[in-house]
Write a protein that holds these residues in place. Structure first.
Motif: not given
Length: 260
Positions: A63-64, A69-70, A77-78, A138-141
């Motif tokens: 995903f990262m 967007d930094p 990243r946590s 969708e990846a976040v959801a």
């Protein structure tokens, strides 16, 4: 044109998916938390669930790699740090291997991913691919099953401590830690989805992504139940109940040591 749901109504829609479909309702979890599992069943769960745990930071790294967007990368990243940890501490993955030791499994065997059921492997790999390939929303959801995780972790801690000889604070440290880590992840992921799902089409896609993730989790338990609980056949490649076992192989009775 049908309007998008307002923020509160859309959140309620997401919550309803978990209430109907989250894997805390699966018969295997009810059996596990109620002290009815044999050591073979417990160990099979630990082996197969480790495969999922080990792929979470890989999913998050995928995903990262897509984030330009930094600020989003810093926030996300946590999740990798929580699971991979530092060189000495090892994070959630190493804590899961402590559970493997406690239930009488060689942690090196568990980490090797030998004995993982084909359905588990297929479902988890599909989840990693989903996050790598689908739109960011969708990846976040798909991560929002974390909304429902604190309840199952609390139930698991209580059930394992009440019913199983192997359960102690070291063995259950993974679940204790997630009680404090998950809320931060949930807050960020939920706000991201609520902020960016600003059309009905996007809301439908986010809801479908969360539904897909509940299917990933449920299918893993279906595979465990079919192979190790219901009279059936362990599929090719599945753990045979003996390899990697360092504890007692006598599995004629459930493992519970019920506290009066």
């Amino acid at each position: 044109m049908v309007q998008a749901l307002d923020r509160h109504a859309f959140e309620a829609r997401l919550q309803a998916i978990g209430q109907a479909r989250y894997h805390d309702k699966h018969p295997f979890h009810r059996r596990l938390h109620g002290g009815e599992c044999t050591m073979t069943e417990v160990r099979a769960w630990v082996i197969n669930r480790f495969y999922y745990q080990s792929r979470i930071p890989m999913k998050d790294a995928a995903f990262m790699s897509r984030c330009s967007d930094p600020d989003l990368r810093r926030a996300w990243r946590s999740r990798i740090e929580d699971h991979d940890g530092g060189v000495e501490e090892g994070g959630g993955i190493r804590r899961w291997l402590k559970l493997a030791e406690a239930v009488g499994l060689d942690p090196d065997y568990v980490a090797s991913a030998r004995g993982v059921l084909p359905t588990t492997r297929f479902a988890v790999d599909a989840y990693v691919s989903f996050v790598r390939e689908k739109p960011m929303l969708e990846a976040v959801a798909s991560s929002l099953t974390e909304l429902f995780a604190p309840k199952i972790h609390s139930e698991r801690i209580a059930g394992l401590l009440a019913h199983y000889k192997f359960a102690d604070e070291t063995a259950l440290s993974y679940f204790r830690q997630r009680l404090s880590e998950a809320p931060q992840d949930v807050a960020f992921g939920l706000n991201f989805v609520l902020d960016h799902a600003d059309t009905l089409e996007k809301q439908d896609a986010a809801a479908a992504a969360l539904t897909f993730k509940t299917d990933v989790l449920w299918s893993q338990l279906d595979a465990l139940f079919s192979a190790y609980v219901a009279p059936g056949r362990i599929p090719p490649g599945g753990w045979d109940g003996r390899e990697g076992v360092t504890g007692d192989l006598d599995d004629s009775t459930p493992t519970q040591d019920v506290v009066a």
